[in-house]
Design an enzyme around this catalytic site. Structure first.
Site, short mmCIF file in Angstrom:
data_model
loop_
_atom_site.label_atom_id
_atom_site.label_comp_id
_atom_site.label_asym_id
_atom_site.label_seq_id
_atom_site.Cartn_x
_atom_site.Cartn_y
_atom_site.Cartn_z
N LYS A 142 4.09 5.48 -12.53
CA LYS A 142 4.18 4.21 -13.24
C LYS A 142 3.35 4.20 -14.54
O LYS A 142 3.76 4.76 -15.54
CB LYS A 142 3.81 3.06 -12.30
CG LYS A 142 4.81 2.94 -11.11
CD LYS A 142 4.51 1.78 -10.22
CE LYS A 142 5.34 1.84 -8.95
NZ LYS A 142 6.70 1.28 -9.11
N ASP A 166 -2.08 6.88 -2.07
CA ASP A 166 -0.90 6.69 -2.93
C ASP A 166 -1.25 5.58 -3.92
O ASP A 166 -1.12 4.39 -3.61
CB ASP A 166 0.31 6.32 -2.08
CG ASP A 166 1.54 6.08 -2.94
OD1 ASP A 166 2.65 5.96 -2.39
OD2 ASP A 166 1.40 5.98 -4.18
N TYR A 185 5.05 1.77 1.22
CA TYR A 185 6.21 2.52 0.73
C TYR A 185 5.70 3.61 -0.19
O TYR A 185 4.84 3.37 -1.04
CB TYR A 185 7.15 1.59 -0.04
CG TYR A 185 8.31 2.30 -0.73
CD1 TYR A 185 8.39 2.35 -2.12
CD2 TYR A 185 9.33 2.90 0.00
CE1 TYR A 185 9.45 2.97 -2.76
CE2 TYR A 185 10.40 3.53 -0.63
CZ TYR A 185 10.45 3.57 -2.02
OH TYR A 185 11.49 4.21 -2.65
P1 KE4 Z 1 9.20 6.22 -7.73
O1 KE4 Z 1 9.83 7.43 -7.08
O2 KE4 Z 1 10.07 4.98 -7.60
O3 KE4 Z 1 8.75 6.50 -9.18
O4 KE4 Z 1 7.83 5.90 -6.96
C1 KE4 Z 1 7.87 5.72 -5.57
C2 KE4 Z 1 6.65 4.93 -5.13
C3 KE4 Z 1 5.61 5.60 -4.54
N1 KE4 Z 1 4.50 4.94 -4.12
C4 KE4 Z 1 4.38 3.60 -4.32
C5 KE4 Z 1 3.13 2.91 -3.86
C6 KE4 Z 1 5.42 2.87 -4.93
O5 KE4 Z 1 5.29 1.53 -5.11
C7 KE4 Z 1 6.58 3.53 -5.36
C8 KE4 Z 1 7.74 2.81 -6.01
N2 KE4 Z 1 7.59 1.42 -6.17
C9 KE4 Z 1 8.81 0.63 -6.20
C10 KE4 Z 1 8.46 -0.85 -6.34
N3 KE4 Z 1 7.39 -1.26 -5.54
C11 KE4 Z 1 9.72 1.07 -7.28
C12 KE4 Z 1 10.87 0.12 -7.57
C13 KE4 Z 1 12.17 0.69 -7.10
O6 KE4 Z 1 12.22 1.29 -6.00
O7 KE4 Z 1 13.17 0.49 -7.82
#
Ligand code: KE4
Length: 428
Positions: free
Chosen positions: A264, A236, A141
Site C-alpha cells: 500500500k 502483516d 486478512y
Molecule cells: P494486496 O494483495 O491486495 O496488495 O494486499 C493484500 C493484503 C495483505 N494484508 C493486509 C493486512 C491487507 O489489508 C491486504 C489487502 N487489503 C484489502 C483491503 N483491506 C485490499 C482491497 C481489496 O482486496 O481490493
C-alpha cells in the site's frame, strides 16, 4: 457513460464487473462508482460526481491523490524507462529507506502486492523452521494466499478449513485459525501444537474486520510465546506500515517481529509490496538460499519511484500527529452525532485509520464485529455517498484520512454524518 451503464458493460467482460470483489458494493448494495480521476482528497466518478474520499485506495493514498511531487517523479521516471527486469539504484534506495524506518527489518525484498509479500513470508518461515503449521487470527486478512484463505473449522481450537472454493483441504489444514485478542486461546493452542508452528501471522492492528485494536498484552504475549516455541512472528503491516507512524505499528508499541510484510503506502498508489526482517532468515531466499521467490515486476522502477517519493515526503514532513488529530476530531464528531440521534455507535481508531461500528458495545473481537448492525452501516454508507462522502463499501474495512483532508473538509464530512445519523434515527 453512467455508473450503472458502465457496470453492466463491465460485467460482460470482467467477472462481477470488478477486478477485486470489495469494489462491487455487494456488502452495501447499489452500483459501484466508476472513478474517472482524483485529486487531493477528492474522487470524481464517470458522471462527474465529486466525493471526499475516505477509502484512499484502501490505504495507499496517505498524501491524497496526485501529490505533485509524486506525480512529477513518476512522469520523470516514465521518460527513463518503465521496467528493466534488472536491478536499479532505485530499489537499493527503497530497501535502505525501509530498513532505516522499520526497526526489525535488516533485509527486505520488494514484490508487487501485499499478497505476494505474505505468501513469500510464510514460505520463508516454513523453510527457516522446517515446520509447516501457520497460525492466523479470525477476521485478519493477509491477501488471497491459498493457505491463509481459511476459517476455523468446527470445534474449539482447530485447523483451518477452506474459506473459499478452490483451496484443497490439505492446504487449508496447514493453517490454524484462532480468535484475535484471545490470549488464553493462543496459550492453549501453542502449548499443544507449538512445536509444529512455523509462524504466527497477525495484523498488529486488524484492519479487515473494520478496525480492531490489539488488547493490552496481546501482541507482547504473541512475541513471547512464539519465541518460546521457536516459531516466527510475522507482522502483516500492509495497512499499518507507514500509516500509524513512520516506523509502522511495531515502532509505536516497541515490538520486533521476525518478519514484516508491507504494501500500500510504500507504493504510493502503485503496485509495491515488501517482506523483510532478520538477515539470518532472509538469507534463505534464492539465489543464495534454497527458498525460491521471484517476480517480473518486483522492484519496478515506476512503482518504486512513486513509493520513494511518498516515503520521502512522510519522512520529511512527519504528518502523523496532524493526521491522528484530524481523525480524532472527525470520529469524535461522528460519535457525538450518533449519540444525539440515539444511535448505537462504536468507533475504533489508531493514527489515521478508524473503524465505524453500529454496535451497542465496544468492538474488540471478531464476534463483536459480527454482532454489529451491518444493514445500518449500509444505510449510513449510502446516505453519506449521496452527500458526496465516499466511505468503504463494506463494514469490514477501514476509514482513512490523508494530509490532503483539510479541517474545513473534515468539518463538512462531520456535518454530513450528523445529518445522516438524524435520518437514520428517523428510520429506526
Ligand atoms: P494486496 O494483495 O491486495 O496488495 O494486499 C493484500 C493484503 C495483505 N494484508 C493486509 C493486512 C491487507 O489489508 C491486504 C489487502 N487489503 C484489502 C483491503 N483491506 C485490499 C482491497 C481489496 O482486496 O481490493
Amino acid at each position: 457513460m453512467k455508473n450503472a451503464e458502465l457496470f453492466e458493460r463491465a460485467k460482460k467482460r470482467i467477472p462481477s464487473g470488478v477486478n477485486s470483489p470489495v469494489r462491487a458494493f455487494r456488502k452495501v448494495g447499489g452500483t459501484p462508482r466508476f472513478i474517472r480521476e482524483a485529486l487531493g482528497p477528492y474522487l470524481v466518478d464517470c458522471e462527474g460526481n465529486r466525493y471526499i474520499d475516505l477509502v484512499l485506495s484502501w490505504g495507499p493514498m496517505i498524501l491524497g491523490h496526485c501529490h505533485p511531487e509524486v506525480v512529477d517523479a513518476v512522469i520523470r521516471q516514465a521518460g527513463k524507462g518503465m521496467s528493466f527486469g534488472a536491478p536499479t539504484e532505485l530499489e537499493v534506495r527503497m530497501a535502505e529507506q525501509i530498513c532505516e524506518a522499520v526497526p526489525s527489518i535488516e533485509k527486505v525484498r520488494l514484490v508487487s502486492s501485499g499478497t505476494e509479500a505474505t505468501m513469500s513470508a510464510i514460505r520463508l518461515a516454513r523453510a527457516f523452521t522446517s515446520r509447516d503449521l501457520v497460525v492466523k487470527f479470525e477476521g485478519c486478512y493477509h491477501g488471497h494466499v491459498d493457505s491463509l484463505l481459511v476459517r476455523a473449522g468446527s470445534g474449539a481450537l482447530t485447523f483451518g478449513v477452506p474459506d473459499t472454493s478452490g483451496v484443497p483441504r490439505e492446504i487449508a489444514s496447514t493453517s490454524a485459525v484462532l480468535p484475535y485478542n484471545d490470549i488464553e486461546a493462543l496459550r492453549a493452542f501453542m502449548a499443544e501444537h507449538g512445536v509444529r508452528v512455523a509462524a504466527v501471522i497477525v495484523e498488529p492492528v486488524a484492519g479487515n474486520m473494520g478496525v480492531v485494536l490489539p488488547k493490552a498484552g496481546f501482541l507482547e504475549e504473541l512475541r513471547r510465546i512464539t519465541r518460546d516455541h521457536g516459531a516466527l512472528l510475522i507482522f502483516d503491516e500492509v495497512i499499518t506500515g507507514f500509516r500509524c507512524c513512520y516506523g509502522g505499528y511495531q515502532d509505536m508499541v516497541g515490538i520486533r517481529p521476525d518478519l514484516t510484510c508491507l504494501g500500500k503506502i510504500i507504493g504510493g498508489g502503485m503496485p509495491v509490496g515488501a517482506f523483510g526482517g532478520r538477515s539470518d532468515i532472509m538469507a534463505l531466499l534464492a539465489p543464495e538460499g534454497p527458498v525460491y521467490q521471484a517476480g517480473t515486476l518486483a522492484g519496478n522502477p515506476m512503482a518504486v519511484t512513486a513509493g520513494l517519493a511518498t516515503l520521502g515526503i512522510l519522512k520529511r514532513e512527519n504528518p502523523y500527529a496532524g493526521l491522528a488529530h484530524s481523525l480524532e476530531v472527525l470520529t469524535a464528531s461522528v460519535e457525538e452525532s450518533a449519540r444525539s440521534a440515539g444511535i448505537a455507535l462504536s468507533v475504533n481508531r489508531v493514527g489515521s485509520m478508524a473503524g465505524i461500528f453500529f454496535s451497542e458495545r465496544p468492538v474488540e473481537t471478531f464476534d463483536d464485529v459480527m454482532a454489529c448492525d451491518a444493514a445500518a452501516y449500509a444505510r449510513f454508507f449510502h446516505l453519506m455517498l449521496d452527500r458526496g462522502v465516499y466511505l468503504a463499501p463494506s463494514p469490514y474495512e477501514a476509514l482513512f484520512v490523508s494530509t490532503a483532508h483539510t479541517a474545513d473538509m473534515l468539518d463538512a464530512v462531520a456535518a454530513s454524518a450528523r445529518a445522516c445519523m438524524a435520518m437514520l434515527s428517523e428510520r429506526v
